[in-house]
Scaffold this active site. Structure first.
Site, PDB file in Angstrom:
ATOM      1  N   PRO A  70       0.847  -1.199   0.000  1.00 29.13           N
ATOM      2  CA  PRO A  70       0.000   0.000   0.000  1.00 29.13           C
ATOM      3  C   PRO A  70       0.884   1.251   0.000  1.00 29.13           C
ATOM      4  O   PRO A  70       1.409   1.647   1.033  1.00 29.13           O
ATOM      5  CB  PRO A  70      -0.802  -0.128   1.305  1.00 29.13           C
ATOM      6  CG  PRO A  70       0.007  -1.022   2.181  1.00 29.13           C
ATOM      7  CD  PRO A  70       0.798  -1.924   1.283  1.00 29.13           C
ATOM      8  N   LEU A  71       1.062   1.836  -1.164  1.00 28.01           N
ATOM      9  CA  LEU A  71       2.014   2.938  -1.347  1.00 28.01           C
ATOM     10  C   LEU A  71       1.285   4.274  -1.305  1.00 28.01           C
ATOM     11  O   LEU A  71       0.521   4.603  -2.205  1.00 28.01           O
ATOM     12  CB  LEU A  71       2.728   2.794  -2.699  1.00 28.01           C
ATOM     13  CG  LEU A  71       3.577   1.535  -2.857  1.00 28.01           C
ATOM     14  CD1 LEU A  71       3.789   1.218  -4.327  1.00 28.01           C
ATOM     15  CD2 LEU A  71       4.906   1.722  -2.143  1.00 28.01           C
ATOM     16  N   CYS A 155       4.098   2.759   9.736  1.00 26.43           N
ATOM     17  CA  CYS A 155       4.350   4.134   9.310  1.00 26.43           C
ATOM     18  C   CYS A 155       5.345   4.824  10.247  1.00 26.43           C
ATOM     19  O   CYS A 155       5.119   4.880  11.455  1.00 26.43           O
ATOM     20  CB  CYS A 155       3.046   4.920   9.269  1.00 26.43           C
ATOM     21  SG  CYS A 155       3.268   6.612   8.693  1.00 26.43           S
ATOM     22  N   ASP A 258      13.625  -3.945  -0.110  1.00 27.06           N
ATOM     23  CA  ASP A 258      14.778  -3.978  -1.030  1.00 27.06           C
ATOM     24  C   ASP A 258      14.676  -4.996  -2.164  1.00 27.06           C
ATOM     25  O   ASP A 258      15.701  -5.450  -2.677  1.00 27.06           O
ATOM     26  CB  ASP A 258      16.084  -4.230  -0.265  1.00 27.06           C
ATOM     27  CG  ASP A 258      16.376  -3.163   0.774  1.00 27.06           C
ATOM     28  OD1 ASP A 258      15.806  -2.060   0.665  1.00 27.06           O
ATOM     29  OD2 ASP A 258      17.159  -3.436   1.703  1.00 27.06           O
ATOM     30  N   ALA A 279       7.462  -2.861  -2.725  1.00 25.40           N
ATOM     31  CA  ALA A 279       7.066  -1.459  -2.574  1.00 25.40           C
ATOM     32  C   ALA A 279       7.859  -0.573  -3.527  1.00 25.40           C
ATOM     33  O   ALA A 279       7.465  -0.387  -4.675  1.00 25.40           O
ATOM     34  CB  ALA A 279       7.248  -1.028  -1.116  1.00 25.40           C
ATOM     35  N   ARG A 280       9.007  -0.063  -3.068  1.00 27.15           N
ATOM     36  CA  ARG A 280       9.780   0.838  -3.944  1.00 27.15           C
ATOM     37  C   ARG A 280      10.197   0.157  -5.242  1.00 27.15           C
ATOM     38  O   ARG A 280      10.291   0.808  -6.282  1.00 27.15           O
ATOM     39  CB  ARG A 280      11.020   1.361  -3.212  1.00 27.15           C
ATOM     40  CG  ARG A 280      10.720   2.420  -2.157  1.00 27.15           C
ATOM     41  CD  ARG A 280      12.012   2.901  -1.511  1.00 27.15           C
ATOM     42  NE  ARG A 280      12.730   1.797  -0.888  1.00 27.15           N
ATOM     43  CZ  ARG A 280      14.014   1.842  -0.535  1.00 27.15           C
ATOM     44  NH1 ARG A 280      14.726   2.924  -0.766  1.00 27.15           N
ATOM     45  NH2 ARG A 280      14.590   0.810   0.044  1.00 27.15           N
TER      46      ARG A 280
END
Length: 409
Positions: A70-71, A155, A258, A279-280
């Protein structure tokens, strides 16, 4: 809140990116006066619900699936459609703030919208108090179509942390337990939780919390292999994630951190996790899901990448509208995404494979003009790309990415 674009979004109010959706029908979303404001009310509420639903968590089998994190800001519905097309199995909406949902804020409810292509879809909630989180879960249970609800305990940003939400819940176990048990009581779908290794760098907490989360009724936990204090200054600790797999068992544990190549994903799965959250890596190259499933490096061309941006633009105009406001909203989210995409280095230009997520690419010339333009770290060049897709920017247009570390003045 998940990777990358997280930090600045909450500074600007925490969500509200998808304002094209409508709030629940009048009379559905409670107002502030309808909160459960006392412990007595909260316990009465849980007791009543406990007579109707079992306290055990609902089973959720996502083993081996690729989970798009969830970005915040960038994980909007058009971007999730792109990732689904490239092979993401599980998607989750951007972090939604429970108090904003309870107040009926249209922009926050828009974050819960699901596209038909999202066959396994969840929403993520952020909050610090058991009464409001439980009431919000009950409301979602009646009003939205999801396969699971995730609690954000990862978060790291100050705005959330100082109010007792996000990572702060890892140090507030009484509140944390009440939130998980309370939400689990009122949901008909599985409850999942996303956590970090801990709050401080050398004080891991996850291994102690995981057995408790299992007992409280969590169906699945995702562990991001960094502490709050670390942010992204160090690599994710997959050795520690491997230790935590045993602590969580038999509850499935997903690992996060990562993953930018199929080799990274393979190493992650060797730790014994049930699956990986990306994610990233998805922001830098959404075709990563295809690479993992096909076990290859994709030397994607600049024209293929431009076609992906064209699809995102089309999806954005469908989602946010094709009027002036919709065009500029699509442009803003495109630019936010371009602030990550520029960090991708084409496979054909690398001296060694694969690219590492913590490596900042040096300036380089691409194999054509477009490839060079896409590698630019300058916001002005991202704007030029947006103009290729959406026409000229309005007069006096200025763009500063929320994830400011990705841009040079």
């Amino acid at each position: 809140m998940a990777e990358g674009a997280a930090e600045a979004s909450a500074e600007s109010g925490g969500g509200g990116s998808d304002s094209g959706a409508s709030a629940p029908e009048p009379g559905v979303a409670p107002i502030k006066s309808q909160y459960l404001t006392t412990k007595e009310q909260f316990h009465e509420f849980l007791e009543a619900k406990g007579q109707e639903k079992p306290s055990q968590g609902v089973e959720l089998d996502l083993s081996g699936k690729l989970y798009l994190a969830p970005l915040t800001t960038c994980g909007n519905l058009p971007f999730r459609r792109i990732c689904k097309r490239f092979g993401a199995d599980v998607t989750c909406g951007e972090m939604a703030v429970c108090t904003s949902l309870l107040q009926g804020q249209t922009s926050e409810w828009a974050l819960l919208r699901r596209h038909p292509c999202e066959d396994v879809f969840g929403v993520q909630l952020e909050g610090a108090f058991p009464d409001t989180m439980t009431k919000c879960a009950e409301l979602l249970n009646r009003t939205v179509d999801v396969d699971f609800v995730d609690v954000n305990v990862g978060c790291p940003i100050d705005l959330v942390y100082k109010k007792g939400g996000g990572c702060a819940l890892m140090n507030r176990t009484a509140k944390f337990q009440q939130i998980v048990r309370g939400m689990n009581q009122v949901l008909d779908v599985p409850l999942t939780v996303k956590i970090r290794t801990g709050v401080q760098e050398r004080m891991n907490l996850a291994h102690r919390l995981l057995p408790e989360l299992r007992d409280w009724g969590a169906a699945l936990v995702t562990l991001h292999g960094r502490s709050r204090e670390q942010r992204y200054t160090k690599l994710a600790d997959w050795g520690y994630i491997a230790q935590c797999v045993t602590a969580a068992s038999p509850m499935p544990l997903f690992g996060n951190g990562d993953i930018l190549s199929y080799e990274d994903a393979n190493r992650a799965m060797q730790t014994g996790v049930a699956g990986v959250m990306i994610a990233r890596g998805a922001l830098l190259k959404p075709w990563l899901f295809t690479e993992i499933k096909e076990q290859r490096h994709w030397d994607i061309s600049s024209s293929e990448r431009l076609a992906i941006l064209q699809d995102f633009t089309r999806y954005g105009l469908e989602h946010w509208g094709s009027d002036t406001q919709g065009v500029e909203k699509t442009r803003r989210f495109l630019l936010e995404w371009l602030s990550f995409l520029c960090r991708y280095v084409p496979v054909g230009l690398l001296e060694r494979l694969p690219q590492r997520i913590n490596e900042r690419p040096p300036y380089y010339l691409g194999r054509d003009y477009l490839e060079t333009l896409m590698a630019s770290q300058k916001a002005a060049d991202w704007i030029r790309i947006s103009e290729m897709l959406l026409g000229p920017v309005p007069p006096n247009f200025v763009f500063l990415p929320k994830h400011k570390a990705n841009a040079y003045k």
